[in-house]
Design an enzyme around this catalytic site. Sequence first.
Site, PDB file in Angstrom:
ATOM      1  N   ASN A 208       4.602  -5.148  21.261  1.00  0.00           N
ATOM      2  CA  ASN A 208       6.033  -5.126  21.591  1.00  0.00           C
ATOM      3  C   ASN A 208       6.173  -4.842  23.086  1.00  0.00           C
ATOM      4  O   ASN A 208       5.187  -4.544  23.773  1.00  0.00           O
ATOM      5  CB  ASN A 208       6.810  -4.124  20.715  1.00  0.00           C
ATOM      6  CG  ASN A 208       6.357  -2.687  20.910  1.00  0.00           C
ATOM      7  OD1 ASN A 208       6.074  -2.249  22.028  1.00  0.00           O
ATOM      8  ND2 ASN A 208       6.271  -1.937  19.814  1.00  0.00           N
ATOM      9  N   ASP A 279       5.306  -4.978  11.204  1.00  0.00           N
ATOM     10  CA  ASP A 279       4.366  -5.383  10.147  1.00  0.00           C
ATOM     11  C   ASP A 279       4.771  -6.736   9.570  1.00  0.00           C
ATOM     12  O   ASP A 279       3.941  -7.611   9.329  1.00  0.00           O
ATOM     13  CB  ASP A 279       4.350  -4.345   9.014  1.00  0.00           C
ATOM     14  CG  ASP A 279       3.906  -2.965   9.462  1.00  0.00           C
ATOM     15  OD1 ASP A 279       3.293  -2.863  10.549  1.00  0.00           O
ATOM     16  OD2 ASP A 279       4.174  -1.990   8.738  1.00  0.00           O
TER      17      ASP A 279
END
Length: 336
Positions: A208, A279
């Site tokens: 990220n 996830d």
Amino acid sequence: MPDMHNFAELFSRFPSIKVGVVGDVMLDTYMWGHVERISPEAPVPVVSIDKKEFRIGGAGNVAYNLQALGAQSFVLSVTGDDEDALRLVQLFSGLGVNSAYSIRSRDRITTNKTRIISRNQQMMRLDTEITRELTPGDEESLMLAFDRFLTEVRPDVVILEDYNKGVLTERIIHHVIDACKTAGVITAVDPKRKNFFAYRGVDIFKPNLGEVREGLNLLSVDAGVGQLQTIHGELHDRLQHNISFITLSEKGVFYQQGERAEIIPSHLRNIADVSGAGDTVIAVAALVYAATRDVHLMAEIANIAGGLVCEIVGTAAINVKQLLDETEALLGKQYQ
């Protein structure tokens, strides 16, 4: 890409795809309750527990998402040899995730994160875990299990899911990536700061934006396509990877493969909880890329999936029918 606007046809391929997830599995314990008073012993709320729920977390949640999408899902990890490990095995079994290649070690305890929730607000989290790296003996056991998995299962893609809990050591990382390269298996990674640059030669590198900023020691990052392309260049110099796939929180996702680069904006959502969204994104991205080798379509569908799962409180698996419906609604016109 043959007839990929037929998303139902694409999704129908998922059950034939075998995916291994290597990394830190954990047990998520949720205690749901209500607050009626403040404790007389200290200025803290007293939570009366109404129900207790166990879910699979960490790398296990990635495996669960893959299974929910219809793929053949395998989890490879090292847990403690304890009651929580048994509970995880039962959960995996109940969900159809294969955990036969995971290892139990007496040198570790199984990570358990207990969340106490009232009125859909997390009041407190209690963590039980060991985060030191695996012993050389446990490394050896996991590498042997992985080699057996590669030979016996012949997976299409392997995801390395790093939560900084000690399972993905440099030795494990290099072994898995090298073995997959030799076997012609796609690799994808969800990295963390500690081993950020250990994943040399991986196919899909999915940090990220915060992890990129930490990894490259950037004070601030303008999430514009120009700076993100520069970041991809810096990452590629260090990693020699194929695809950068960077999640940008509420701004969407960025991908770059070779000279092809784009930001895909997020779709408006009623955000309830972002835990577990990463996830879901890595699971969907790996699966779609394994099925199509189309990086743009991979990023589009993974972006939709990440938004959908944020509407659910707690870590949860994506609903495959809902994802297909949303994909057809949001992307249908692009692929007509």
